[in-house]
Scaffold this active site. Structure first.
Site, PDB file in Angstrom:
ATOM      1  N   ASP A 115       0.883  -1.165   0.000  1.00 38.42           N
ATOM      2  CA  ASP A 115       0.000   0.000   0.000  1.00 38.42           C
ATOM      3  C   ASP A 115       0.926   1.221   0.000  1.00 38.42           C
ATOM      4  O   ASP A 115       1.520   1.539   1.025  1.00 38.42           O
ATOM      5  CB  ASP A 115      -0.883  -0.015   1.248  1.00 38.42           C
ATOM      6  CG  ASP A 115      -1.881   1.134   1.273  1.00 38.42           C
ATOM      7  OD1 ASP A 115      -2.041   1.808   0.235  1.00 38.42           O
ATOM      8  OD2 ASP A 115      -2.490   1.373   2.330  1.00 38.42           O
ATOM      9  N   GLU A 151      -2.252   8.604  -5.283  1.00 42.66           N
ATOM     10  CA  GLU A 151      -0.978   7.867  -5.243  1.00 42.66           C
ATOM     11  C   GLU A 151      -0.654   7.229  -6.596  1.00 42.66           C
ATOM     12  O   GLU A 151       0.499   7.236  -7.036  1.00 42.66           O
ATOM     13  CB  GLU A 151      -1.023   6.824  -4.129  1.00 42.66           C
ATOM     14  CG  GLU A 151      -1.003   7.457  -2.743  1.00 42.66           C
ATOM     15  CD  GLU A 151      -1.611   6.609  -1.640  1.00 42.66           C
ATOM     16  OE1 GLU A 151      -1.456   6.994  -0.456  1.00 42.66           O
ATOM     17  OE2 GLU A 151      -2.250   5.577  -1.930  1.00 42.66           O
ATOM     18  N   ALA A 214     -18.118  11.777   6.861  1.00 46.51           N
ATOM     19  CA  ALA A 214     -17.102  11.708   7.915  1.00 46.51           C
ATOM     20  C   ALA A 214     -15.828  11.166   7.279  1.00 46.51           C
ATOM     21  O   ALA A 214     -15.884  10.481   6.253  1.00 46.51           O
ATOM     22  CB  ALA A 214     -17.554  10.777   9.042  1.00 46.51           C
ATOM     23  N   THR A 219      -8.642   3.116   7.044  1.00 48.79           N
ATOM     24  CA  THR A 219      -9.414   2.305   6.088  1.00 48.79           C
ATOM     25  C   THR A 219      -8.509   1.743   4.982  1.00 48.79           C
ATOM     26  O   THR A 219      -8.711   0.623   4.517  1.00 48.79           O
ATOM     27  CB  THR A 219     -10.555   3.124   5.456  1.00 48.79           C
ATOM     28  OG1 THR A 219     -10.029   4.374   5.013  1.00 48.79           O
ATOM     29  CG2 THR A 219     -11.678   3.367   6.449  1.00 48.79           C
ATOM     30  N   ASP A 221      -5.349   0.906   5.306  1.00 49.93           N
ATOM     31  CA  ASP A 221      -4.586  -0.194   5.916  1.00 49.93           C
ATOM     32  C   ASP A 221      -5.456  -1.442   6.025  1.00 49.93           C
ATOM     33  O   ASP A 221      -5.011  -2.560   5.754  1.00 49.93           O
ATOM     34  CB  ASP A 221      -4.095   0.218   7.321  1.00 49.93           C
ATOM     35  CG  ASP A 221      -3.382   1.563   7.306  1.00 49.93           C
ATOM     36  OD1 ASP A 221      -2.633   1.806   6.350  1.00 49.93           O
ATOM     37  OD2 ASP A 221      -3.589   2.367   8.238  1.00 49.93           O
TER      38      ASP A 221
END
Length: 299
Positions: A115, A151, A214, A219, A221
């Protein structure tokens, strides 16, 4: 190789005393889903960095080396999977690349899930010097990559304005050697939903994720850990892995949100109330009901 057929993961991520990000978000779901998890905490902070006061310490590279050396010397360095998330510096990321190569000497079939945590919504929250290390050193070593849209844009240099652009960015990541690419979130949905996309072995799928008013931390990970687990458990079924991952994640996020709203009915929810409710959703993690389906798209 260990004679035990249980999959074994080494997860190198951050750790917080309170809350659920990094290893706190990844280890429990993996264990619940039947994985042996060894984990190294790159930082130990009181809470995640979205809180007002941050206390704690950072694992130095030589300390990381020492821990890996201990695993090697004791011959407990056989892993089926390797998982990484947030890295704070280019040097720590280069160290990760060294560790992957070392672990693959013991198990050439080691599956690396990366990630590439660098930022979101157009903003980097790691030093800019990390980008070339991800792009040129780490990404080519990954089997599965789970970037968000921002990313993926950073790594490929491709701006994503529509599904076609997203698929171009995914193709560019495949060209770097990554077999399975998942854009865990994009801005390509509408006011009510965002879209995730996944691509592997010539198949591509998109899935819609409902938006909530919100912001949740951890999340990404959790997404990477769940994807790793279900990829293994479904024998690399991309559609089913995506559905199981997103359905689990959405259930946890909605449950967390609803509970927070019963305590704090209006306005911005305090951070402490939106820590992911992982423990309370153990049965969902073990056996998620698929309530969101993925649709095939032309790669």
């Amino acid at each position: 190789m260990s004679s035990d057929a249980t999959p074994r993961v080494l997860s190198i991520q951050s750790h917080v005393v309170h809350g659920y990000v990094g290893n706190k978000s990844a280890v429990f779901p993996l264990q619940v889903l039947g994985f042996e998890v060894d984990f190294i905490n790159t930082v130990q902070f009181s809470t995640h960095t979205g809180y007002k006061h941050i206390k704690g310490n950072v694992l130095q590279n030589e300390q990381l080396d020492e821990l890996i050396e201990g695993l090697v010397l004791n011959e407990v360095d056989y892993y089926t999977h390797f998982l990484t998330g947030y890295s704070r510096s280019p040097d720590s990321l280069k160290k990760i690349a060294e560790i992957i190569k070392k672990l693959r000497q013991k198990n050439p079939k080691l599956l690396y899930v990366c990630d590439p945590v660098m930022g979101d919504n157009g903003e980097m929250y790691v030093p800019e010097e990390i980008l070339p290390v991800y792009r040129d050193v780490v990404v080519p070593l990954a089997d599965i990559l789970t970037p968000n849209q921002f990313e993926a844009e950073l790594i490929t240099g491709i701006k994503v304005k529509d599904i076609g652009g997203a698929l171009k960015a995914i193709e560019a990541l495949h060209a770097k050697g990554v077999k399975t690419v998942v854009l865990s979130s994009t801005d390509l949905g509408d006011d009510n939903s965002m879209i995730a996309l996944a691509s592997s072995a010539g198949s591509c799928y998109q899935i819609q994720i409902k938006k909530l008013d919100a912001t949740f931390t951890g999340t990404g990970d959790l997404f990477a850990a769940l994807f790793l687990a279900w990829w293994h458990k479904t024998n690399n079924d991309l559609k089913l892995t995506l559905e199981k991952t997103i359905s689990t994640l959405q259930h946890i996020v909605q449950d967390t949100y609803q509970r927070a709203r019963t305590i704090h009915p209006t306005g911005k929810i305090p951070r402490a109330l939106i820590e992911l409710r992982l423990v309370q959703n153990k049965t969902i993690i073990e056996d998620p009901k698929i309530n969101i389906t993925a649709a095939q798209v032309q790669c």
